[in-house]
Design a protein around this motif. Structure first.
Motif, mmCIF file in Angstrom:
data_model
loop_
_atom_site.group_PDB
_atom_site.id
_atom_site.type_symbol
_atom_site.label_atom_id
_atom_site.label_comp_id
_atom_site.label_asym_id
_atom_site.label_seq_id
_atom_site.Cartn_x
_atom_site.Cartn_y
_atom_site.Cartn_z
ATOM 1 N N TYR A 120 -2.048 1.411 3.446
ATOM 2 C CA TYR A 120 -2.739 0.735 2.353
ATOM 3 C C TYR A 120 -3.944 0.003 2.943
ATOM 4 C CZ TYR A 120 0.390 -2.716 4.399
ATOM 5 O OH TYR A 120 1.088 -3.488 5.284
ATOM 6 N N ARG A 121 -4.841 -0.388 2.058
ATOM 7 C CA ARG A 121 -5.991 -1.192 2.465
ATOM 8 C C ARG A 121 -5.809 -2.599 1.916
ATOM 9 N NH1 ARG A 121 -11.097 -1.951 0.366
ATOM 10 N NH2 ARG A 121 -10.709 -0.445 -1.296
ATOM 11 N N MET A 122 -6.135 -3.600 2.713
ATOM 12 C CA MET A 122 -5.896 -4.991 2.344
ATOM 13 C C MET A 122 -7.238 -5.700 2.183
ATOM 14 S SD MET A 122 -3.194 -7.594 4.152
ATOM 15 C CE MET A 122 -4.160 -7.976 5.613
ATOM 16 N N SER A 139 -3.424 -2.714 8.749
ATOM 17 C CA SER A 139 -4.741 -2.226 8.346
ATOM 18 C C SER A 139 -5.213 -1.125 9.289
ATOM 19 C CB SER A 139 -5.745 -3.387 8.353
ATOM 20 O OG SER A 139 -5.368 -4.387 7.434
ATOM 21 N N LEU A 167 -3.390 1.004 -2.737
ATOM 22 C CA LEU A 167 -2.520 2.097 -2.318
ATOM 23 C C LEU A 167 -2.979 3.390 -2.981
ATOM 24 C CD1 LEU A 167 -0.346 -0.542 -3.142
ATOM 25 C CD2 LEU A 167 0.885 0.798 -1.457
ATOM 26 N N LEU A 221 -0.229 -7.956 6.662
ATOM 27 C CA LEU A 221 0.578 -8.114 5.455
ATOM 28 C C LEU A 221 1.987 -8.556 5.804
ATOM 29 C CD1 LEU A 221 0.871 -7.741 2.382
ATOM 30 C CD2 LEU A 221 1.620 -5.395 2.850
ATOM 31 N N THR A 254 -5.446 -8.382 -2.271
ATOM 32 C CA THR A 254 -5.222 -7.144 -3.011
ATOM 33 C C THR A 254 -4.859 -6.022 -2.061
ATOM 34 O OG1 THR A 254 -6.841 -7.820 -4.670
ATOM 35 C CG2 THR A 254 -6.226 -5.495 -4.628
ATOM 36 N N LEU A 255 -3.779 -5.316 -2.374
ATOM 37 C CA LEU A 255 -3.384 -4.124 -1.635
ATOM 38 C C LEU A 255 -3.809 -2.906 -2.447
ATOM 39 C CD1 LEU A 255 0.276 -5.103 -0.641
ATOM 40 C CD2 LEU A 255 -1.832 -5.539 0.621
#
Length: 599
Positions: free
Chosen positions: A510-512, A105, A523, A596, A520-521
């Motif tokens: 990506y944001r998690m 992150s 992208l 992740l 949820t990822l």
């Protein structure tokens, strides 16, 4: 009057009652109160000398000019693990995030975290916790009534409480021997980092030497150059070391914490914590900015150099002469991968610098046994052998001290929580343990502090020969071990049908968003794709995604996830307009995922 009755109020003394009193109003305390049930929140009091939330933390980052934090956006106070990320997106402030480590992150700015904590986390608390009582703790006495404590405050007030939480113990800046008689003395121009307020410094045309090898020293050196300093030299006694986080990610999960929890000897635990935190390091973005500054000539770096002495040249208006000597313990390992700026790298010869100011940024040491409020707990008759290496042997499950209803958070809980104690990531785990115990204060059965006292009495004596040197002496540098190459896991999705000239791009950023069982990822792609252009492969602990566009194919492969997922409940969504791909994972449990990737 029965001997266990509470003392009656007198004309000269007003006895207040509060179920839980928390000392300190920084990140550790905010994380704890945000996890407490509402009914218990309304029976809490937070005491802090500043009288406001996050006062010291805010003063520190503003004074040093810190931009981005070192902890990722997933580490923050509050009851919901993913709430900070959702708030950032809602506020339209995603541009303040920094993608620092591929696959993890992003990092938020200090301003971003401060705004979130004050506008969301604090505002959600009841009024009694939004207001901080400005006071200090002077003395603590046991009270037979309900087994509580009487707190004597600096204002003269007395508070009867069922439990006391020490949320943090102030660290002390490490001052090298050469600076002991010089630092922060009027007229010496030798100053410690924690006293600096960069916004107030007039640096144009001046030369500065910054002593230290971690994030703080690099931040100060870069800030001095940006504010117009004529010459800036960074002096480090060891080679500068690059690392993504302050503590290895293995300590954020079971890989290293399970063996740590199974180690009964507190001396061995302390040795493991010191090894995990040994030596300052610099994250990737700061390293790149420093390397660019070195190439431009804005900052010079002297690695493997120890300051021998600092003296004034000529009269009182002259500059400072800083005498450097080669660090004796390096055994020839003298330089990092930074661009060359040392005229005599690896040399054992001394060197002298002439500067206008010297800033000391050699880190800080935490020794709870010698710090308030532990210095005012004598009346509690805590058991012998409580402290090992200056840290208390609190109960692993509840973080309570043996024999008294005193709980600890922050770095003080390191023997129970491991080397992440006191970091934003470690605060949540520690707060969970304390919150669970406080919720059981009125339950029947043996109290947690009495049970902890029995465990301490039955525990074998710690092997003191395992204790590392005192923290103020610093850790000796060791040459890093060569990494053993590991074979990459093969891809599972067959893409042999794609045109050979179609460009491939790995998606490392990506944001998690972690909400209960759903992860949820998000992208961001460089071109839009439709759902039928996305190929996926989900397994119990791995995932792979190919998103095939017109000009390139985007690929994400995580061969080992942080936890297990249910493949049949996983899927993807696309937003063609915003060029975003959403990978929707369904976790096996609702436990929070800190990252992740697994180990």
């Amino acid at each position: 009057m029965l001997p266990f009755d509470p003392p009656p109020p007198t004309a000269s003394r007003q006895m207040e009652e509060c179920r839980v009193v928390i000392l300190g109003a920084e990140m550790e305390a905010l994380q704890l109160v945000s996890l407490l049930p509402r009914s218990l929140q309304q029976q809490c009091m937070v005491i802090d000398p500043a009288g406001s939330w996050l006062s010291r933390w805010t003063t520190a980052w503003r004074g040093l000019g810190i931009q981005h934090l070192r902890s990722p956006v997933t580490h923050h106070p509050g009851p919901e693990p993913g709430a900070f990320s959702a708030w950032i997106e809602k506020q339209g402030r995603s541009g303040e995030l920094l993608e620092a480590v591929p696959g993890y992150s992003p990092l938020p700015t200090a301003r971003l975290l401060e705004d979130y904590c004050l506008s969301k986390v604090v505002k959600a608390l009841p009024p009694c916790l939004q207001r901080i009582r400005q006071d200090t703790l002077e003395r603590v006495e046991p009270t037979p009534y309900q087994g509580g404590l009487t707190l004597h405050l600096g204002s003269g007030a007395e508070v009867l409480t069922r439990a006391l939480v020490v949320s943090r113990v102030d660290s002390r800046p490490i001052i090298p021997p050469w600076a002991a008689d010089l630092v922060d003395r009027e007229g010496t121009a030798v100053r410690s980092a924690h006293r600096l307020r960069l916004a107030e410094e007039e640096l144009a045309g001046r030369s500065v030497a910054v002593v230290g090898g971690g994030m703080t020293s690099v931040t100060l050196a870069l800030a001095a150059a940006a504010r117009g300093a004529r010459a800036v030299t960074l002096v480090a006694r060891r080679p500068l070391r690059q690392a993504p986080f302050e503590v290895g990610v293995g300590w954020q999960g079971p890989k290293l914490m399970v063996p740590f929890a199974g180690q009964p000897d507190p001396a061995a635990r302390l040795a493991a914590c010191r090894a995990a935190r040994a030596g300052a390091s610099i994250n990737g973005p700061a390293w790149e900015v420093l390397a660019a500054a070195v190439r431009r000539g804005d900052v010079a770096v002297r690695e493997g150099r120890t300051v021998e002495r600092v003296s004034r040249e000529g009269d009182a208006g002259g500059g400072l002469e800083v005498r450097l000597e080669a660090t004796r313990s390096l055994h020839g390992a003298w330089a990092s991968a930074l661009p060359a700026s040392d005229p005599s790298p690896g040399s054992n010869e001394g060197e002298s610098l002439t500067v206008d100011e010297v800033w000391v940024a050699c880190g800080a040491a935490t020794v709870p046994a010698d710090s308030a409020p532990f210095t005012v707990l004598d009346a509690l008759s805590l058991p012998g052998g409580l402290f090992v290496g200056g840290y208390p042997r609190c109960d692993d499950a509840s973080l309570v001290l043996p024999g008294a209803p005193v709980y600890v958070l922050g770095r003080t809980a390191m023997l129970a929580c491991g080397p992440t104690a006191g970091t934003l990531g470690g605060n949540r785990e520690a707060a969970k343990r304390v919150a669970a115990s406080l919720a059981r204060l009125d339950m029947a059965g043996e109290k947690a502090w009495h049970a902890a006292a029995g465990k301490l009495q039955a525990a074998p004596a710690p092997r003191l020969e395992l204790l590392p040197p005192p923290e103020t002496e610093g850790a000796m540098w060791q040459a890093p071990r060569k990494k053993v190459p590991v074979a990459r896991e093969p891809d599972r999705i067959d893409v042999s049908d794609l045109p050979p000239n179609l460009a491939r791009k790995e998606l490392g950023q990506y944001r998690m968003i972690d909400e209960g069982f759903d992860l949820t990822l998000v992208l961001q792609l460089e071109e839009p794709v439709t759902k039928d252009q996305v190929r996926t492969a989900f397994d119990w602990q791995s995932l792979e995604v190919w998103a095939v566009g017109q000009s390139q194919a985007f690929h994400l492969h995580v061969p080992k996830l942080w936890g297990r997922i249910l493949p049949g409940k996983c899927g993807i969504k696309v937003n063609v307009r915003t060029k975003k791909l959403f990978v929707c994972l369904y976790k096996e449990t609702d436990a929070e995922w800190r990252y992740l990737k697994g180990f």
